[in-house]
Design a protein around this motif. Structure first.
Motif, PDB file in Angstrom:
ATOM      1  N   LEU A   1      -0.202  30.422  64.238  1.00  0.00           N
ATOM      2  CA  LEU A   1      -0.754  29.100  63.952  1.00  0.00           C
ATOM      3  C   LEU A   1      -1.081  28.964  62.468  1.00  0.00           C
ATOM      4  O   LEU A   1      -0.735  27.955  61.828  1.00  0.00           O
TER       5      LEU A   1
ATOM      6  N   GLY B   1       2.770  23.703  56.694  1.00  0.00           N
ATOM      7  CA  GLY B   1       2.770  22.258  56.869  1.00  0.00           C
ATOM      8  C   GLY B   1       3.402  21.741  58.127  1.00  0.00           C
ATOM      9  O   GLY B   1       3.668  20.558  58.244  1.00  0.00           O
ATOM     10  N   PHE B   2       3.675  22.587  59.110  1.00  0.00           N
ATOM     11  CA  PHE B   2       4.190  22.003  60.361  1.00  0.00           C
ATOM     12  C   PHE B   2       3.229  22.171  61.537  1.00  0.00           C
ATOM     13  O   PHE B   2       3.604  22.095  62.695  1.00  0.00           O
ATOM     14  N   ALA B   3       1.946  22.406  61.206  1.00  0.00           N
ATOM     15  CA  ALA B   3       0.915  22.312  62.241  1.00  0.00           C
ATOM     16  C   ALA B   3      -0.342  21.705  61.632  1.00  0.00           C
ATOM     17  O   ALA B   3      -0.589  21.841  60.427  1.00  0.00           O
ATOM     18  N   ARG B   4      -1.080  21.038  62.454  1.00  0.00           N
ATOM     19  CA  ARG B   4      -2.290  20.335  62.046  1.00  0.00           C
ATOM     20  C   ARG B   4      -3.330  21.365  61.586  1.00  0.00           C
ATOM     21  O   ARG B   4      -3.587  22.347  62.304  1.00  0.00           O
ATOM     22  N   PRO B   5      -3.949  21.144  60.452  1.00  0.00           N
ATOM     23  CA  PRO B   5      -5.021  22.056  60.034  1.00  0.00           C
ATOM     24  C   PRO B   5      -6.137  22.046  61.073  1.00  0.00           C
ATOM     25  O   PRO B   5      -6.466  21.016  61.642  1.00  0.00           O
ATOM     26  N   CYS B   6      -6.661  23.231  61.366  1.00  0.00           N
ATOM     27  CA  CYS B   6      -7.723  23.335  62.382  1.00  0.00           C
ATOM     28  C   CYS B   6      -8.406  24.675  62.234  1.00  0.00           C
ATOM     29  O   CYS B   6      -7.976  25.525  61.472  1.00  0.00           O
TER      30      CYS B   6
ATOM     31  N   PHE C   1       1.188  21.515  72.212  1.00  0.00           N
ATOM     32  CA  PHE C   1       1.695  20.972  70.960  1.00  0.00           C
ATOM     33  C   PHE C   1       1.318  19.516  70.744  1.00  0.00           C
ATOM     34  O   PHE C   1       1.067  19.095  69.625  1.00  0.00           O
ATOM     35  N   SER C   2       1.258  18.768  71.809  1.00  0.00           N
ATOM     36  CA  SER C   2       1.061  17.320  71.652  1.00  0.00           C
ATOM     37  C   SER C   2      -0.300  16.822  72.116  1.00  0.00           C
ATOM     38  O   SER C   2      -0.698  15.699  71.772  1.00  0.00           O
TER      39      SER C   2
END
Lengths: 212, 212, 212, 212
Positions: free
Chosen positions: B148, B155-160, B202-203
């Motif tokens: 993750l 840049g292909f996953a939401r920062p968290c 993912f969604s």
DNA sequence: AATGAATGAGTATTCATTCAT
DNA sequence: GATGAATGAATACTCATTCAT
């Protein structure tokens, strides 16, 4: 008349003894888990005689089950007070979810050790207890599923196999609860943790979510 | 020379005895859970003498732990064979996740009852075993988290808070695994279940996801 | 005056409670034997409080003994009403014996289960009860012996060690009673059974008897 | 080969332990009756561990039953050695009866206390044991009946309901045995007692018998 | 190395008895 | 006098562990 008074007093006495045993059992289980302690530990903690235990409960399993059922019903009580109004858009849905979680946190925080026991040890304590707990999780999943179905039907949630997604949410919640209760997130404010969880549930990992 | 041969034979015999006990224990635990059976049940199943057990294992706990460790290492073995190449975009990330899950399913399917035991009863079996299992879950979470973090960094996953999200994913997976192993999703094809789970991860629930 | 009235009422109440316990004990013992039930079974059957039992009887043994003594004294009561006239010839002796047996049968038939309990279980219930019963049998034997001695002295019975023969007769009677009470002679009319027994006692096995 | 030796030794050891427990139980039961003592009294008397008892017998009832069955089979063994030749006249019948009684006396004399226990306490010890003993008495009665039927058929015994008379004889014998074992006939030579009993059985009370 | 009989500490459960009301 | 909740000593039985063979 006199007899009635005596009967009432006797019942009151019995109730108090039972309560004493239950709270003692709570302390003992929370301290030593379910498997290690025996009835005599509970009896000693309660300060009553051996026989008194067996007048009130069939065995260790039964007092543990009684204890858990009390806790579980307190958890659901908290939900039953939730506004019955179903959310009308995605944001309301999200708010309602956060609200629900906050309510649960409130109840659980008062019984951290018992909650941890419920999650970790109770499912393996005994077949019957396992069924009680499985039932509880399923009730939560059903609740979540009904909210989700409503949201999908009204067009503010992605169509999906809601029974699967609902159970996944329960799984997320359980894992979070377990780690939090275990002190693993001591450095993260509860609300941040909670928001993070809800964000993930609503938006997933992907970039696109919440931005859309 | 002769001594060496005899020693080798003895060692071979001992190894076989140990193996016999382990597989017997596996059958017994899978059949009756961890708490119910006792060493003599295992001994009877293995068809060896009572004393033989204690020449090979300290107690029931130890043989159970040995058994679990074997299973857990088989699980991780499966991963070690995964392509070390980190995904370079969202879709690759998604594919890699599905692939990872499929690998796990493959191992678990061969040991359904043991896997269920691992999830349900083992964490409550014993403090030490609980730690072994907690460690295993944490290793999974770490693995998920590193993927993750990589995705976010690229840049292909939401920062968290990736440590929180990774553990949530573990929770989802555990819950799904438990229900699936319990036969609750007997009517859903494995791949559908798996896809549903990954879609949700993912969604999320929201409409917007995956569309963006 | 008022005090006297109240005292009388209390005594009456106490007597009734005692009677209730006794008849409940009778039902319980007859149903479950002596060893199996405990005071609380009797208390439950009587519908009185646990403490009430101990106000009236020292323990299970005592209430059982009281019960048996009542039954035994009823048995002897039946005899005390027999004509005190000793028989003057062999036939009269025989008739008197049949009459005595008929009287016993009459009392026992009203309390079949209790009688069976008396024969089977009571002698093993407790040393003191065993002595009560042994005494009863000895009283029967003495009675039989005195009749027999009279008959021998008057020349219409064979000279013999009357104490041995009398006890043998008691033994015969006990065995017959036990089997009859157990329903083993359900197909034989009581009077036939009785006559068969008396024939055997008076004539023995040999051909020659009763012919002479 | 070596294994066989060890196996034999183990079996021998186990057999001895069992024997030790049985003889200890005999002493304990004979000393204190059936109901009073508990397994730990037997264990203490045998000088073995608590668990050893339960490796060999299910509970107190079982060891008592085993003990009784040994004694009962010894009693019947004595009979099986009796001449199978049926008596051909009244006197031979009488002699055979005396012979049978003498054989029983011989066995019983070696186990006076156990025999008394068998008669007094055992029938009330337990339902199953009661059945064992009732069966034994019935076997004796059947034996007596078959002899009697033979005598009647051959014209040297009075026609009668032989099943009733046979049981009466058992009753006589039991009562005599009980009193004799209890020391009540300490002053009468055994043979006199025995003859008196047989005289009564063959001739009854009446004058006419044996004279004819 | 393997065996399995022997062990006894440990545990759940019962039940006669008490005593405050 | 009647009550019944409370008591705890007593008891049956299990099972992990040892050790002589």
């Amino acid at each position: 008349m006199e007899t009635t008074v005596r009967r009432t007093r006797n019942e009151e006495r019995k109730r108090r003894t039972r309560e004493r045993l239950l709270s003692a059992a709570g302390r003992v289980f929370v301290r030593d888990g379910y498997h290690k302690p025996n009835t005599s530990d509970i009896v000693a903690e309660a300060g009553v005689g051996q026989g008194t235990f067996y007048r009130n409960f069939r065995d260790k399993r039964e007092i543990f089950e009684t204890l858990l059922e009390g806790f579980i019903s307190a958890l659901f009580q908290e939900f039953s007070q939730m506004s019955a109004e179903p959310p009308t858009d995605g944001d309301a849905y999200r708010e309602a979810s956060i609200d629900a979680l906050r309510r649960m946190v409130r109840v659980v925080r008062r019984n951290r050790r018992l909650a941890l026991l419920l999650i970790r040890e109770a499912p393996a304590a005994d077949d019957r207890i396992a069924r009680v707990i499985a039932g509880m999780y399923d009730r939560f999943a059903s609740l979540a599923q009904s909210y989700l179905d409503h949201a999908v039907a009204n067009g503010f949630a992605r169509p999906c196999r809601s029974e699967v997604v609902a159970q996944s949410i329960v799984g997320m919640g359980l894992r979070m609860a377990e780690l939090w209760l275990d002190g693993r997130y001591a450095d993260i404010p509860e609300d941040v943790l909670l928001t993070e969880l809800v964000d993930f549930a609503f938006s997933g990992l992907s970039l696109s979510s919440r931005e859309g």
